[in-house]
Design an enzyme around this catalytic site. Structure first.
Site, PDB file in Angstrom:
ATOM      1  N   HIS A  32      39.342  33.647  43.632  1.00 52.14           N
ATOM      2  CA  HIS A  32      39.595  34.222  42.305  1.00 52.14           C
ATOM      3  C   HIS A  32      41.044  34.034  41.896  1.00 52.14           C
ATOM      4  CE1 HIS A  32      38.109  36.885  39.092  1.00 52.14           C
ATOM      5  NE2 HIS A  32      39.369  37.271  38.988  1.00 52.14           N
ATOM      6  N   ASP A  34      43.373  34.065  38.020  1.00 51.79           N
ATOM      7  CA  ASP A  34      43.306  34.323  36.574  1.00 51.79           C
ATOM      8  C   ASP A  34      44.291  33.497  35.764  1.00 51.79           C
ATOM      9  OD1 ASP A  34      41.284  36.356  35.813  1.00 51.79           O
ATOM     10  OD2 ASP A  34      42.277  37.548  37.346  1.00 51.79           O
ATOM     11  N   GLU A 136      33.919  36.372  35.098  1.00 51.34           N
ATOM     12  CA  GLU A 136      34.216  37.702  35.626  1.00 51.34           C
ATOM     13  C   GLU A 136      33.695  38.784  34.685  1.00 51.34           C
ATOM     14  OE1 GLU A 136      37.933  40.187  37.596  1.00 51.34           O
ATOM     15  OE2 GLU A 136      38.349  38.473  36.301  1.00 51.34           O
ATOM     16  N   HIS A 163      32.669  43.882  34.743  1.00 47.83           N
ATOM     17  CA  HIS A 163      34.112  44.016  34.926  1.00 47.83           C
ATOM     18  C   HIS A 163      34.398  45.518  34.953  1.00 47.83           C
ATOM     19  CE1 HIS A 163      38.514  43.560  33.886  1.00 47.83           C
ATOM     20  NE2 HIS A 163      38.379  42.805  34.965  1.00 47.83           N
ATOM     21  N   HIS A 204      33.963  44.496  41.401  1.00 50.44           N
ATOM     22  CA  HIS A 204      33.990  45.303  40.170  1.00 50.44           C
ATOM     23  C   HIS A 204      32.760  46.183  39.975  1.00 50.44           C
ATOM     24  CE1 HIS A 204      37.699  44.309  38.023  1.00 50.44           C
ATOM     25  NE2 HIS A 204      37.555  43.057  38.419  1.00 50.44           N
ATOM     26  N   HIS A 225      36.827  39.138  44.959  1.00 48.72           N
ATOM     27  CA  HIS A 225      38.174  39.709  45.138  1.00 48.72           C
ATOM     28  C   HIS A 225      38.059  41.221  45.310  1.00 48.72           C
ATOM     29  CE1 HIS A 225      37.368  39.891  40.855  1.00 48.72           C
ATOM     30  NE2 HIS A 225      38.495  40.524  40.571  1.00 48.72           N
ATOM     31  N   ASP A 332      43.399  36.818  43.667  1.00 49.64           N
ATOM     32  CA  ASP A 332      43.520  37.413  42.328  1.00 49.64           C
ATOM     33  C   ASP A 332      44.897  37.193  41.730  1.00 49.64           C
ATOM     34  OD1 ASP A 332      42.624  38.604  40.019  1.00 49.64           O
ATOM     35  OD2 ASP A 332      42.698  40.654  40.767  1.00 49.64           O
TER      36      ASP A 332
END
Length: 406
Positions: A32, A34, A136, A163, A204, A225, A332
């Site tokens: 993961h 971003d 995600e 999420h 999540h 993650h 992450d």
């Protein structure tokens, strides 16, 4: 180096050299990252203005530091905030997908699109970083299985079921429960993902959703993650009973580096920040608004540092409960503001591997952690999909049809 690893200085250089050599033989697969959202926010995906081919100061990720970190494959998150819903979420997700494809094309000498484990291996053989896509949050499909299928066509190889907010068909870890885990449509989403060969990502989601998904799935699941609840009490982490179920399922928990999920002191800081934010009308699950709030709040309430040792403790806990074949890494990066000391950006993975070697992890076990386990899960998911596609047609079920009484 000695302070990061907790060792006498005389062994540090040797450990780090061993770690780098190991990652050269077994380039890391990270679950993961971003960076795509940062590219959207900073330059609207203009990769001339945000040249990730050069060392950057405005991100935690770029291609030179990925190479230094020994990263051989990266799942790029095509994340959009769950404050976006319906068509707006779908459109923003498609823009994220487009942004990742354009990034890969812009750096085709160093990045290669990968959709399967074999394509990861082929990218590695050509000296490029395999680039995969993960969506995600189930809000990205707009409660539409057709949208789910088209994301798969576009290369998305996992979907995180929620999420920070619930979807209409799945409960999030950080929202008030509504359906008690997965609704019937949520189970249909899992079944269709199995048929497609898209990994079910349970980061999540609420613990009830984790358990429902494990019951519904025919294929291994992932946590892209997440860390261990037993070591850091935050709803974003995985309880031991779920970790203990991974061997039977075949899945993998990719331990994350987010300080709030690995350090109890940092988790407590976040609880305090959430309470302070609520006073001024900001909800902690509103990712963007809460981030703006904490950026100012922590000037008077400094966030405690996390350590490499704490990340190691989570890796060892997952190994102890789930087994060495069911642990991976999902850093992450560019998904939060701070990271453990020594792991501040994507160049830090060798320091983590050195810490594991210091703890007497075998090189074979480290190889499973950084690469082998994730590739095995991908191959298992692909095999399940091949079998299901001979017996199961694409689902035509709709949310309204299955969940209209909820």
């Amino acid at each position: 180096m000695a302070d990061m690893l907790g060792t006498a200085p005389h062994g540090s250089d040797d450990l780090l050299a061993r770690a780098r050599a190991l990652l050269a033989r077994h380039p890391l697969v990270d679950g993961h990252n971003d960076l795509p959202w940062e590219a959207r926010e900073q330059t609207r995906y203009d990769f001339e203005a945000l040249d990730v081919g050069e060392r950057l100061t405005t991100t935690q990720t770029d291609l030179p530091r990925l190479a230094e970190g020994g990263v051989g494959a990266q799942f790029w998150s095509v994340f959009v905030p769950s404050t976006l819903q319906g068509d707006s979420a779908v459109v923003a997700t498609l823009e994220q997908v487009d942004g990742v494809h354009r990034m890969i094309g812009s750096y085709a000498d160093r990045l290669a699109l990968a959709r399967t484990a074999d394509e990861i291996e082929r990218a590695t053989a050509t000296g490029r970083i395999a680039s995969l896509l993960g969506a995600e949050g189930g809000h990205s499909i707009g409660s539409s299985l057709g949208t789910l299928r088209l994301l798969h066509v576009l290369g998305v190889r996992y979907l995180t079921l929620t999420h920070n907010d619930n979807t209409p068909w799945a409960d999030s870890a950080t929202d008030v429960p509504v359906v008690g885990g997965l609704s019937e449509f949520g189970r249909e989403v899992v079944r269709e993902m199995n048929r497609l060969g898209m990994m079910v990502d349970l980061s999540h989601v609420a613990a009830t959703t984790m358990r429902d998904a494990l019951e519904a799935t025919d294929a291994p699941v992932i946590f892209s993650h997440s860390s261990a609840l037993a070591l850091c009490d935050t709803p974003r982490n995985v309880p031991d009973d779920v970790l203990a179920a991974l061997p039977a399922n075949g899945g993998v928990c990719m331990v994350t580096f987010v300080p709030e999920f690995v350090s109890p002191a940092t988790a407590a800081w976040r609880v305090e920040a959430a309470a302070a934010a609520a006073v001024v009308g900001v909800e902690a699950r509103d990712w963007e608004a809460f981030g703006r709030f904490t950026a100012g709040w922590q000037r008077e309430h400094p966030k405690p540092d996390a350590t490499i040792g704490q990340v190691v403790a989570h890796l060892e806990h997952v190994r102890e409960v789930a087994g060495i074949d069911h642990v991976g890494i999902g850093g992450d990066y560019d998904g939060t503001d701070t990271f453990p000391v020594g792991l501040e950006d994507v160049s830090g993975y060798p320091r983590l591997v050195a810490a594991l070697l210091e703890r007497s992890w075998s090189e074979a076990d480290v190889a499973r952690l950084v690469r082998g386990n994730t590739l095995r899960v991908m191959r298992d998911v692909e095999a399940v999909a091949r079998d299901l596609q001979t017996t199961r047609s694409p689902s035509l079920k709709t949310f309204a049809e299955l969940d209209d009484t909820r």
